[in-house]
Write a protein that holds these residues in place. Structure first.
Motif, PDB file in Angstrom:
ATOM      1  N   PHE A 351      27.486  46.310  42.676  1.00 56.43           N
ATOM      2  CA  PHE A 351      28.287  46.402  43.745  1.00 56.43           C
ATOM      3  C   PHE A 351      28.420  46.784  44.800  1.00 56.43           C
ATOM      4  CE2 PHE A 351      26.687  42.542  40.759  1.00 56.43           C
ATOM      5  CZ  PHE A 351      26.239  41.824  41.500  1.00 56.43           C
ATOM      6  N   PRO A 352      29.081  46.674  46.011  1.00 61.81           N
ATOM      7  CA  PRO A 352      30.353  46.839  46.763  1.00 61.81           C
ATOM      8  C   PRO A 352      31.746  47.060  46.250  1.00 61.81           C
ATOM      9  CG  PRO A 352      29.438  45.857  48.283  1.00 61.81           C
ATOM     10  CD  PRO A 352      28.591  45.607  46.531  1.00 61.81           C
ATOM     11  N   ASP A 353      31.943  45.732  46.085  1.00 63.21           N
ATOM     12  CA  ASP A 353      33.351  44.757  45.034  1.00 63.21           C
ATOM     13  C   ASP A 353      32.688  43.485  44.345  1.00 63.21           C
ATOM     14  OD1 ASP A 353      32.944  43.105  47.162  1.00 63.21           O
ATOM     15  OD2 ASP A 353      32.882  43.960  48.583  1.00 63.21           O
ATOM     16  N   ARG A 354      34.057  42.892  44.248  1.00 64.41           N
ATOM     17  CA  ARG A 354      33.316  41.355  43.457  1.00 64.41           C
ATOM     18  C   ARG A 354      34.923  41.237  43.517  1.00 64.41           C
ATOM     19  NH1 ARG A 354      29.251  39.641  41.443  1.00 64.41           N
ATOM     20  NH2 ARG A 354      29.920  38.808  39.964  1.00 64.41           N
ATOM     21  N   THR A 355      34.716  39.407  43.345  1.00 68.09           N
ATOM     22  CA  THR A 355      36.120  39.070  44.113  1.00 68.09           C
ATOM     23  C   THR A 355      36.029  37.424  42.895  1.00 68.09           C
ATOM     24  OG1 THR A 355      35.315  39.387  46.462  1.00 68.09           O
ATOM     25  CG2 THR A 355      36.683  37.110  45.400  1.00 68.09           C
ATOM     26  N   PHE A 356      37.082  37.760  42.449  1.00 64.70           N
ATOM     27  CA  PHE A 356      38.159  36.444  41.111  1.00 64.70           C
ATOM     28  C   PHE A 356      38.647  36.081  41.961  1.00 64.70           C
ATOM     29  CE2 PHE A 356      36.303  40.409  39.358  1.00 64.70           C
ATOM     30  CZ  PHE A 356      36.001  40.139  38.446  1.00 64.70           C
ATOM     31  N   SER A 357      39.028  34.729  41.696  1.00 59.97           N
ATOM     32  CA  SER A 357      39.546  33.675  41.967  1.00 59.97           C
ATOM     33  C   SER A 357      40.866  33.391  40.169  1.00 59.97           C
ATOM     34  CB  SER A 357      39.182  32.122  41.751  1.00 59.97           C
ATOM     35  OG  SER A 357      38.122  32.204  42.967  1.00 59.97           O
ATOM     36  N   LEU A 358      41.708  34.044  40.986  1.00 58.91           N
ATOM     37  CA  LEU A 358      42.964  34.128  40.009  1.00 58.91           C
ATOM     38  C   LEU A 358      44.214  32.856  40.665  1.00 58.91           C
ATOM     39  CD1 LEU A 358      42.652  37.436  39.618  1.00 58.91           C
ATOM     40  CD2 LEU A 358      41.767  35.849  37.694  1.00 58.91           C
ATOM     41  N   PRO A 359      44.919  32.941  39.549  1.00 59.34           N
ATOM     42  CA  PRO A 359      46.105  32.104  39.838  1.00 59.34           C
ATOM     43  C   PRO A 359      47.438  33.326  40.830  1.00 59.34           C
ATOM     44  CG  PRO A 359      45.740  31.661  37.279  1.00 59.34           C
ATOM     45  CD  PRO A 359      44.804  31.953  37.875  1.00 59.34           C
ATOM     46  N   ALA A 360      48.397  32.552  41.234  1.00 61.59           N
ATOM     47  CA  ALA A 360      49.051  33.675  41.642  1.00 61.59           C
ATOM     48  C   ALA A 360      49.669  34.243  40.997  1.00 61.59           C
ATOM     49  CB  ALA A 360      49.970  32.689  42.602  1.00 61.59           C
ATOM     50  N   GLY A 361      49.959  35.732  40.769  1.00 59.85           N
ATOM     51  CA  GLY A 361      50.803  36.508  40.464  1.00 59.85           C
ATOM     52  C   GLY A 361      50.519  37.843  40.319  1.00 59.85           C
ATOM     53  N   ALA A 362      50.464  39.202  38.831  1.00 64.97           N
ATOM     54  CA  ALA A 362      50.859  39.984  39.596  1.00 64.97           C
ATOM     55  C   ALA A 362      49.743  40.942  37.908  1.00 64.97           C
ATOM     56  CB  ALA A 362      51.747  41.499  39.217  1.00 64.97           C
ATOM     57  N   TYR A 363      48.635  41.924  38.455  1.00 65.25           N
ATOM     58  CA  TYR A 363      47.519  42.418  37.406  1.00 65.25           C
ATOM     59  C   TYR A 363      47.329  43.544  37.572  1.00 65.25           C
ATOM     60  CZ  TYR A 363      46.216  37.479  38.056  1.00 65.25           C
ATOM     61  OH  TYR A 363      46.833  35.310  37.518  1.00 65.25           O
ATOM     62  N   ASN A 364      47.055  43.782  36.559  1.00 67.90           N
ATOM     63  CA  ASN A 364      47.249  45.098  35.834  1.00 67.90           C
ATOM     64  C   ASN A 364      45.316  45.502  35.934  1.00 67.90           C
ATOM     65  OD1 ASN A 364      49.516  46.764  35.595  1.00 67.90           O
ATOM     66  ND2 ASN A 364      48.914  45.335  33.514  1.00 67.90           N
ATOM     67  N   VAL A 365      44.240  46.059  36.911  1.00 71.75           N
ATOM     68  CA  VAL A 365      43.156  45.398  36.970  1.00 71.75           C
ATOM     69  C   VAL A 365      42.547  47.616  36.849  1.00 71.75           C
ATOM     70  CG1 VAL A 365      41.141  46.002  39.022  1.00 71.75           C
ATOM     71  CG2 VAL A 365      43.393  44.467  39.008  1.00 71.75           C
ATOM     72  N   ASP A 366      41.292  47.362  36.107  1.00 71.53           N
ATOM     73  CA  ASP A 366      40.945  48.562  35.593  1.00 71.53           C
ATOM     74  C   ASP A 366      39.725  48.248  36.084  1.00 71.53           C
ATOM     75  OD1 ASP A 366      43.037  49.427  33.873  1.00 71.53           O
ATOM     76  OD2 ASP A 366      42.476  48.365  32.547  1.00 71.53           O
ATOM     77  N   VAL A 367      38.721  49.455  36.450  1.00 75.40           N
ATOM     78  CA  VAL A 367      37.710  49.846  36.830  1.00 75.40           C
ATOM     79  C   VAL A 367      37.426  50.634  36.273  1.00 75.40           C
ATOM     80  CG1 VAL A 367      36.193  50.409  37.826  1.00 75.40           C
ATOM     81  CG2 VAL A 367      38.256  49.095  39.367  1.00 75.40           C
ATOM     82  N   LEU A 368      36.459  50.065  35.527  1.00 72.83           N
ATOM     83  CA  LEU A 368      35.785  50.891  33.985  1.00 72.83           C
ATOM     84  C   LEU A 368      34.229  51.599  34.568  1.00 72.83           C
ATOM     85  CD1 LEU A 368      36.405  48.767  31.240  1.00 72.83           C
ATOM     86  CD2 LEU A 368      37.928  50.519  31.604  1.00 72.83           C
ATOM     87  N   ASP A 369      33.881  52.694  34.278  1.00 74.12           N
ATOM     88  CA  ASP A 369      32.750  53.658  34.592  1.00 74.12           C
ATOM     89  C   ASP A 369      32.043  54.041  33.079  1.00 74.12           C
ATOM     90  OD1 ASP A 369      30.522  55.619  34.943  1.00 74.12           O
ATOM     91  OD2 ASP A 369      32.001  56.093  37.058  1.00 74.12           O
ATOM     92  N   VAL A 370      30.963  53.203  32.552  1.00 71.14           N
ATOM     93  CA  VAL A 370      31.056  52.659  31.311  1.00 71.14           C
ATOM     94  C   VAL A 370      30.502  54.671  31.294  1.00 71.14           C
ATOM     95  CG1 VAL A 370      29.321  51.152  29.855  1.00 71.14           C
ATOM     96  CG2 VAL A 370      30.965  50.447  30.958  1.00 71.14           C
TER      97      VAL A 370
END
Length: 404
Positions: A351-370
């Motif tokens: 996938f080139p990207d993924r979209t998530f529906s989330l409540p408003a706020g700040a998030y820490n996002v990690d893309v993990l290359d397994v």
């Protein structure tokens, strides 16, 4: 008066093989069968209540715990006895006692916190040593028992006081009777399963132990039986002569990740008859004999998956309480605490990207290359949706954590 910490081992010598009754001040009691050790009869007890216990004319004090205790079933999940969530990462080592010192050192340096052992490959004294060794490095053991009443009567009274233990039976017509015998002899009430049970539903099985190559099947097993699911056998990374023992490391790794993110506990196994790195890795090789695969009792895992599972170990150690699989994203398995935590595994998809529906706020996002064992971290502010950009390669995972 002697004392022992809660969930530790009290060992006392008795005069004969008659059952011994332990009674707590509040009236709770437990009956234990002695076992023979040389010329002596011994009883081992793992007290699970603090306070004063009596047995015969003696007594002892159970002090506050110094550990999290044994593992207990909690719905479709697992928790330590103190209530802390338990996320095992298991490997298989079915070896001989002579190979244990090397295997123990390998486990100490590995990402695994649980190991499958065979009861019929070691004497009771040797199993004692293995379980005590594993306690020192906080690794649990699943003991695979043969369908033998005499073996069960010999081993369960001797080993059940170790908190880092669970039982697994072979699937035979006698399994139910033997499971009930284990429950009768095991005052510590450890988890018990039957490998490849034809009917995993009975209440005397605390969890499922299954063989599964397509890990998508985990979701249906959790739904249908409402028990924890252990995939004890999903294949071996290796270069063996059968399909089961010749998985590419990428396939082994992705099976473990996919099953885990679907809510199961997937066991690693390895079967290299020749070291893929060209390095002699056990005593047999040094002697010019064929090398022994790790899961058959080799000295250490030599494959790729065992090392690259360290990233999964780190993720499991930081999972928030209450995390469960969700169906919101049907094209990729996802663990979540909705609104605050998401872990999604993308497997072979690019996938080139993924979209998530989330409540408003700040998030820490990690893309993990397994596969490449790397992490790219960003901090994102969300109003309603978050689109995570991906490198477009296989074996990626996304971890999203709401900032406090």
């Amino acid at each position: 008066m002697r004392s022992v910490a809660r969930w530790e081992v009290l060992e006392v010598e008795v005069s004969d093989p008659a059952p011994v009754r332990f009674v707590h001040d509040n009236g709770t009691s437990a009956y234990l069968e002695p076992f023979r050790s040389g010329e002596r009869w011994l009883v081992r007890f793992m007290p699970d209540l603090e306070g004063t216990w009596t047995f015969g004319q003696e007594s002892f004090t159970c002090m506050p715990p110094t550990s999290l205790g044994p593992v207990r079933r909690h719905g479709t999940g697992l928790r330590w006895a103190d209530g802390t969530a338990y996320h095992p990462l298991t490997t298989t080592w079915f070896g001989q006692p002579s190979g244990w010192p090397d295997a123990y050192r390998a486990l100490t340096a590995s990402p695994f916190n649980r190991v499958r052992l065979r009861a019929d490959s070691a004497s009771p004294d040797e199993l004692d040593v293995q379980l005590r060794d594993l306690l020192t490095i906080d690794v649990a053991a699943e003991l695979f028992l043969p369908p033998s009443e005499s073996v069960i009567r010999e081993l369960v009274p001797r080993l059940a006081a170790y908190r880092n233990l669970s039982w697994c039976l072979e699937s035979t017509s006698e399994s139910r009777r033997l499971a009930e015998l284990i429950a009768e002899l095991d005052s510590s009430h450890h988890l018990i399963s039957m490998h490849e049970a034809t009917d995993p539903g009975p209440p005397w099985l605390t969890h499922l132990s299954v063989r599964l190559e397509n890990l998508r099947g985990v979701s249906a097993l959790r739904r249908d039986f409402a028990k924890p699911v252990f995939v004890d056998a999903c294949g071996h990374e290796g270069n063996g002569t059968t399909p089961d023992t010749s998985l590419r490391p990428e396939e082994m790794l992705t099976r473990i990740w996919e099953g885990t993110v679907r809510g199961a506990h997937v066991t690693h196994a390895e079967w290299y008859v020749e070291d893929p790195n060209g390095i002699e890795h056990n005593r047999q090789a040094h002697l010019g004999q064929p090398s022994v695969p790790w899961s058959a009792g080799g000295a250490r895992p030599v494959g790729v998956a065992a090392q690259r599972l360290r990233l999964l170990r780190d993720v499991l150690d930081e999972l928030p309480d209450g995390v469960e699989p969700i169906d919101d994203y049907r094209d990729a398995p996802t663990l979540a605490v909705p609104g605050s935590y998401y872990l999604q595994y993308l497997g072979e998809h690019q996938f080139p990207d993924r979209t998530f529906s989330l409540p408003a706020g700040a998030y820490n996002v990690d893309v993990l290359d397994v596969w490449n064992h790397s992490v790219r971290s960003t901090r994102e502010t969300v109003t309603d949706t978050l689109t995570v950009r991906l490198p477009g390669t296989q074996y990626q995972a996304i971890q999203i954590r709401r900032s406090s």
